[in-house]
Design an enzyme around this catalytic site. Structure first.
Site, mmCIF file in Angstrom:
data_model
loop_
_atom_site.group_PDB
_atom_site.id
_atom_site.type_symbol
_atom_site.label_atom_id
_atom_site.label_comp_id
_atom_site.label_asym_id
_atom_site.label_seq_id
_atom_site.Cartn_x
_atom_site.Cartn_y
_atom_site.Cartn_z
ATOM 1 N N GLY A 47 0.773 -1.239 0.000
ATOM 2 C CA GLY A 47 0.000 0.000 0.000
ATOM 3 C C GLY A 47 0.802 1.287 0.000
ATOM 4 O O GLY A 47 0.369 2.294 -0.545
ATOM 5 N N ASP A 104 1.006 3.717 4.301
ATOM 6 C CA ASP A 104 -0.143 4.289 3.605
ATOM 7 C C ASP A 104 -1.220 4.750 4.586
ATOM 8 O O ASP A 104 -1.715 5.857 4.510
ATOM 9 C CB ASP A 104 -0.726 3.290 2.589
ATOM 10 C CG ASP A 104 -1.066 1.923 3.187
ATOM 11 O OD1 ASP A 104 -0.690 1.649 4.346
ATOM 12 O OD2 ASP A 104 -1.697 1.109 2.490
ATOM 13 N N ASP A 107 -4.760 2.327 10.916
ATOM 14 C CA ASP A 107 -6.156 2.150 11.319
ATOM 15 C C ASP A 107 -6.189 1.670 12.774
ATOM 16 O O ASP A 107 -6.157 2.486 13.687
ATOM 17 C CB ASP A 107 -6.802 1.160 10.346
ATOM 18 C CG ASP A 107 -8.297 0.996 10.558
ATOM 19 O OD1 ASP A 107 -8.913 1.877 11.164
ATOM 20 O OD2 ASP A 107 -8.855 -0.024 10.098
ATOM 21 N N LYS A 135 -6.542 6.915 10.492
ATOM 22 C CA LYS A 135 -7.950 6.720 10.869
ATOM 23 C C LYS A 135 -7.982 6.438 12.371
ATOM 24 O O LYS A 135 -8.010 5.276 12.778
ATOM 25 C CB LYS A 135 -8.548 5.536 10.097
ATOM 26 C CG LYS A 135 -8.766 5.818 8.620
ATOM 27 C CD LYS A 135 -9.816 4.898 7.989
ATOM 28 C CE LYS A 135 -9.403 3.458 7.960
ATOM 29 N NZ LYS A 135 -10.269 2.642 7.026
HETATM 30 P P1 IMP Z 1 -4.019 -1.544 10.957
HETATM 31 O O1 IMP Z 1 -3.126 -2.651 11.410
HETATM 32 O O2 IMP Z 1 -5.449 -1.756 11.379
HETATM 33 O O3 IMP Z 1 -3.509 -0.170 11.373
HETATM 34 O O4 IMP Z 1 -4.124 -1.615 9.398
HETATM 35 C C1 IMP Z 1 -3.171 -1.170 8.555
HETATM 36 C C2 IMP Z 1 -3.329 -1.780 7.190
HETATM 37 O O5 IMP Z 1 -4.694 -2.117 6.907
HETATM 38 C C3 IMP Z 1 -2.928 -0.777 6.140
HETATM 39 O O6 IMP Z 1 -1.557 -0.881 5.851
HETATM 40 C C4 IMP Z 1 -3.816 -1.149 4.990
HETATM 41 O O7 IMP Z 1 -3.173 -2.143 4.221
HETATM 42 C C5 IMP Z 1 -5.050 -1.746 5.602
HETATM 43 N N1 IMP Z 1 -6.155 -0.764 5.651
HETATM 44 C C6 IMP Z 1 -6.682 -0.171 6.743
HETATM 45 N N2 IMP Z 1 -7.694 0.655 6.422
HETATM 46 C C7 IMP Z 1 -7.805 0.596 5.073
HETATM 47 C C8 IMP Z 1 -8.671 1.247 4.122
HETATM 48 O O8 IMP Z 1 -9.560 2.070 4.435
HETATM 49 N N3 IMP Z 1 -8.465 0.920 2.820
HETATM 50 C C9 IMP Z 1 -7.513 0.029 2.399
HETATM 51 N N4 IMP Z 1 -6.669 -0.579 3.253
HETATM 52 C C10 IMP Z 1 -6.823 -0.307 4.569
HETATM 53 MG MG MG Z 2 -2.683 -3.196 2.867
#
Ligand code: IMP
Ligand code: MG
Length: 187
Positions: A47, A104, A107, A135
């Protein structure tokens, strides 16, 4: 047959112009902060790739890049878990270097938190985080963010490196998916 993104694009959240102008600002900030340092950018595939390649062209201090890929254990397509597995490791040592992780989107924070924990064990001189998108509403693990492009509401977005089922990363803007219009590729 793949759908064209127009079929399920709810709205453009961040335009190409907004992205490019913010990335120019981030590049200037990073250039200022890393003067005289041994800057090494690490991008988590896939990403962050588009963001990295645009960002580095606005960083005017010497720097190198490397890549790693991780996948979260037992995760659904759109939700990450607490643990990650390295599927592609870095090529070069980071010992003693000024590492900047380029992401990228953050979340839950789980992915980046696990990656940071791992990279710390390899003794970089410094370790900071630059994310294009944040986010914060869904955060499960607190992560330090030193450079942030944009803060977003809790919506699933795509484009500019971010995929839906691995497609649409090429789009130059950040868009929101209309879930009722998107037909999953691998249901
Ligand atoms: P986390 O571990 O929940 O912080 O997620 C991080 C990863 O989830 C990012 O590197 C993205 O690959 C994916 N991700 C989280 N939210 C989105 C979104 O809204 N669109 C696409 N990919 C997302
Ligand atoms: Mg991803």
């Amino acid at each position: 047959m793949m759908q064209g993104h127009e079929e399920f694009l709810e709205e453009v959240l961040i335009t190409e112009e907004e992205l490019q102008s913010r990335i120019r600002e981030l590049g200037a900030e990073i250039s200022e902060d890393y003067q005289g340092k041994d800057l090494h950018l690490i991008c988590i595939l896939r990403g962050g790739v588009i963001f990295l390649t645009d960002l580095m062209r606005h960083i005017n201090v010497p720097h190198s890049i490397d890549f790693m890929a991780v996948s979260s254990y037992g995760a659904g397509a759109r939700k990450s878990t607490g643990q990650v597995r390295i599927t592609l490791d870095l090529t070069a040592s980071i010992r003693g270097r000024d590492v900047l992780l380029v992401e990228d989107i953050i979340d839950s924070g789980n992915t980046i938190a696990s990656v940071l924990e791992l990279l710390k064990t390899r003794h970089p001189k410094s370790l900071q985080v630059c994310t294009l998108l944040d986010k914060p509403e869904n955060r499960e693990t607190e992560v330090p963010i030193h450079y942030r492009g944009f803060t977003l509401p809790d919506k699933f977005v795509f484009g500019y490196g971010l995929d839906i089922d691995e497609f649409y990363r090429d789009l130059p803007f950040i868009g929101v998916v209309r879930a009722d219009k998107y037909i999953p590729r691998n249901p």
